[in-house]
Design a protein around this motif. Structure first.
Motif, PDB file in Angstrom:
ATOM      1  N   SER A 108     -22.574  20.618  21.307  1.00  0.00           N
ATOM      2  CA  SER A 108     -22.772  19.328  21.961  1.00  0.00           C
ATOM      3  C   SER A 108     -23.836  18.487  21.254  1.00  0.00           C
ATOM      4  N   ASN A 109     -24.942  19.133  20.890  1.00  0.00           N
ATOM      5  CA  ASN A 109     -26.020  18.406  20.217  1.00  0.00           C
ATOM      6  C   ASN A 109     -25.579  17.883  18.857  1.00  0.00           C
ATOM      7  N   ILE A 110     -24.917  18.704  18.071  1.00  0.00           N
ATOM      8  CA  ILE A 110     -24.444  18.274  16.751  1.00  0.00           C
ATOM      9  C   ILE A 110     -23.422  17.151  16.900  1.00  0.00           C
ATOM     10  N   PHE A 111     -22.483  17.310  17.820  1.00  0.00           N
ATOM     11  CA  PHE A 111     -21.432  16.312  18.020  1.00  0.00           C
ATOM     12  C   PHE A 111     -22.047  14.968  18.401  1.00  0.00           C
ATOM     13  N   SER A 112     -22.940  14.967  19.367  1.00  0.00           N
ATOM     14  CA  SER A 112     -23.577  13.722  19.826  1.00  0.00           C
ATOM     15  C   SER A 112     -24.386  13.078  18.712  1.00  0.00           C
ATOM     16  N   GLU A 113     -25.088  13.890  17.971  1.00  0.00           N
ATOM     17  CA  GLU A 113     -25.933  13.382  16.888  1.00  0.00           C
ATOM     18  C   GLU A 113     -25.092  12.700  15.810  1.00  0.00           C
ATOM     19  N   VAL A 114     -23.972  13.313  15.444  1.00  0.00           N
ATOM     20  CA  VAL A 114     -23.141  12.794  14.365  1.00  0.00           C
ATOM     21  C   VAL A 114     -22.203  11.683  14.832  1.00  0.00           C
ATOM     22  N   LYS A 115     -21.552  11.862  15.979  1.00  0.00           N
ATOM     23  CA  LYS A 115     -20.535  10.914  16.436  1.00  0.00           C
ATOM     24  C   LYS A 115     -21.089   9.774  17.293  1.00  0.00           C
ATOM     25  N   GLY A 116     -22.256   9.963  17.883  1.00  0.00           N
ATOM     26  CA  GLY A 116     -22.830   8.912  18.716  1.00  0.00           C
ATOM     27  C   GLY A 116     -22.266   8.863  20.125  1.00  0.00           C
ATOM     28  N   ILE A 117     -21.408   9.799  20.462  1.00  0.00           N
ATOM     29  CA  ILE A 117     -20.898   9.946  21.834  1.00  0.00           C
ATOM     30  C   ILE A 117     -20.922  11.431  22.174  1.00  0.00           C
ATOM     31  N   THR A 118     -20.850  11.729  23.456  1.00  0.00           N
ATOM     32  CA  THR A 118     -20.850  13.136  23.869  1.00  0.00           C
ATOM     33  C   THR A 118     -19.444  13.723  23.741  1.00  0.00           C
ATOM     34  N   ILE A 119     -19.385  15.041  23.749  1.00  0.00           N
ATOM     35  CA  ILE A 119     -18.080  15.718  23.738  1.00  0.00           C
ATOM     36  C   ILE A 119     -17.294  15.306  24.977  1.00  0.00           C
ATOM     37  N   GLN A 120     -17.975  15.214  26.117  1.00  0.00           N
ATOM     38  CA  GLN A 120     -17.309  14.826  27.363  1.00  0.00           C
ATOM     39  C   GLN A 120     -16.685  13.431  27.245  1.00  0.00           C
ATOM     40  N   GLN A 121     -17.397  12.490  26.639  1.00  0.00           N
ATOM     41  CA  GLN A 121     -16.851  11.143  26.453  1.00  0.00           C
ATOM     42  C   GLN A 121     -15.634  11.185  25.527  1.00  0.00           C
ATOM     43  N   PHE A 122     -15.700  12.011  24.506  1.00  0.00           N
ATOM     44  CA  PHE A 122     -14.571  12.165  23.584  1.00  0.00           C
ATOM     45  C   PHE A 122     -13.352  12.728  24.322  1.00  0.00           C
ATOM     46  N   ILE A 123     -13.587  13.699  25.182  1.00  0.00           N
ATOM     47  CA  ILE A 123     -12.493  14.286  25.976  1.00  0.00           C
ATOM     48  C   ILE A 123     -11.894  13.221  26.895  1.00  0.00           C
ATOM     49  N   ILE A 124     -12.731  12.451  27.565  1.00  0.00           N
ATOM     50  CA  ILE A 124     -12.242  11.405  28.479  1.00  0.00           C
ATOM     51  C   ILE A 124     -11.385  10.393  27.723  1.00  0.00           C
ATOM     52  N   ILE A 125     -11.850   9.970  26.559  1.00  0.00           N
ATOM     53  CA  ILE A 125     -11.082   9.009  25.756  1.00  0.00           C
ATOM     54  C   ILE A 125      -9.695   9.570  25.448  1.00  0.00           C
ATOM     55  N   HIS A 126      -9.629  10.837  25.091  1.00  0.00           N
ATOM     56  CA  HIS A 126      -8.330  11.437  24.758  1.00  0.00           C
ATOM     57  C   HIS A 126      -7.473  11.684  26.000  1.00  0.00           C
ATOM     58  N   LYS A 127      -8.093  11.996  27.114  1.00  0.00           N
ATOM     59  CA  LYS A 127      -7.313  12.153  28.345  1.00  0.00           C
ATOM     60  C   LYS A 127      -6.704  10.810  28.755  1.00  0.00           C
ATOM     61  N   ILE A 128      -7.438   9.727  28.563  1.00  0.00           N
ATOM     62  CA  ILE A 128      -6.908   8.397  28.889  1.00  0.00           C
ATOM     63  C   ILE A 128      -5.783   8.029  27.922  1.00  0.00           C
ATOM     64  N   GLU A 129      -5.934   8.384  26.641  1.00  0.00           N
ATOM     65  CA  GLU A 129      -4.843   8.156  25.683  1.00  0.00           C
ATOM     66  C   GLU A 129      -3.594   8.923  26.102  1.00  0.00           C
TER      67      GLU A 129
END
Length: 186
Positions: A108-129
Motif C-alpha cells: 500500500s505504501n509503495i503503491f500510494s507513493e508511486v501512483k499518487g492514489i491508494t490501492i483502494q481508490q484504484f480498486i474503486i475506479i476499476h469496479k466502476i469501470e
C-alpha cells in the motif's frame, strides 16, 4: 527467466507479446497479464529489441523492482475485477497480500507513493469501470451489478459511480440507449 511488462492488461496484449517473443526466437512457458516466463536467458540484443517493439505497441518492458511490484499489484486488481468470475470474499487487502506474498502495508505504501492514489481508490475506479461495462451490456440490473461487485447496497454503488463518473448509473444507461437510438436513425 521472467520478464515483466507494463500496460499488458488484455488478451489482445497477451497475443501481441506472444507474437513478438516468437519473432525474436524466444520460447515462452507462460504469458500472463504483466508477466512472461521464457525458457532461455535473453541476450542484451533481444532484450533491447523486445523493449523497442513493445513500446511501439504501447507496452513497456520493466526493469525497476518498484515498477515491477506496482505493475503486479495493478494486474492482480485488474484480473480480480475484470476477469474473475466472482470477486474474492476475503478483504481485498488480504487477497492482494496473499497473491503477491508481501505485507499489505508495504504494498500500500509503495503503491500510494508511486501512483499518487491508494490501492483502494484504484480498486474503486476499476469496479466502476466494470459497472459501466455491465450497464452497457444491459444483461444485469443495478441490484444484480451491485451484488456482483460486492457493494453493500445499490445506493453505495450509485454514490461511488457518481463520484467517479459525475453521472448516476441510470443516467449513464439512458445516455447509452439514446446513442444507440441515434445510430439506428442514421
Amino acid at each position: 527467466m521472467k520478464l515483466y511488462i507494463k500496460y499488458m492488461v488484455s488478451l489482445r496484449c497477451k497475443m501481441m507479446v506472444k507474437e513478438e517473443l516468437t519473432r525474436l526466437g524466444l520460447h515462452y512457458v507462460v504469458v500472463d497479464l504483466g508477466m512472461v516466463e521464457i525458457m532461455e536467458n535473453i541476450t542484451q540484443e533481444q532484450h533491447d529489441q523486445l523493449k523497442i517493439n513493445l513500446l511501439k505497441s504501447g507496452l513497456e518492458l520493466l526493469d525497476d523492482k518498484r515498477s515491477i511490484l506496482i505493475d503486479k499489484i495493478k494486474n492482480v486488481i485488474i484480473e480480480m475485477v475484470h476477469y474473475a468470475e466472482e470477486l474474492p470474499t476475503t478483504n481485498y487487502s488480504e487477497y492482494i497480500s496473499e497473491k503477491l506474498q508481501y505485507d499489505y502495508t508495504y504494498l500500500s505504501n509503495i503503491f500510494s507513493e508511486v501512483k499518487g492514489i491508494t490501492i483502494q481508490q484504484f480498486i474503486i475506479i476499476h469496479k466502476i469501470e466494470k459497472a459501466k461495462e455491465l450497464l452497457l451490456y444491459d444483461e444485469l440490473n443495478l441490484t444484480e451489478i451491485s451484488y456482483r461487485l460486492h457493494y453493500s447496497s445499490v445506493a453505495h454503488l450509485s454514490n461511488q459511480f457518481k463520484k467517479i463518473t459525475g453521472l448516476s448509473p441510470s443516467f449513464y444507461k439512458r445516455m447509452k440507449q439514446k446513442r444507440q437510438g441515434n445510430l439506428e436513425n442514421i
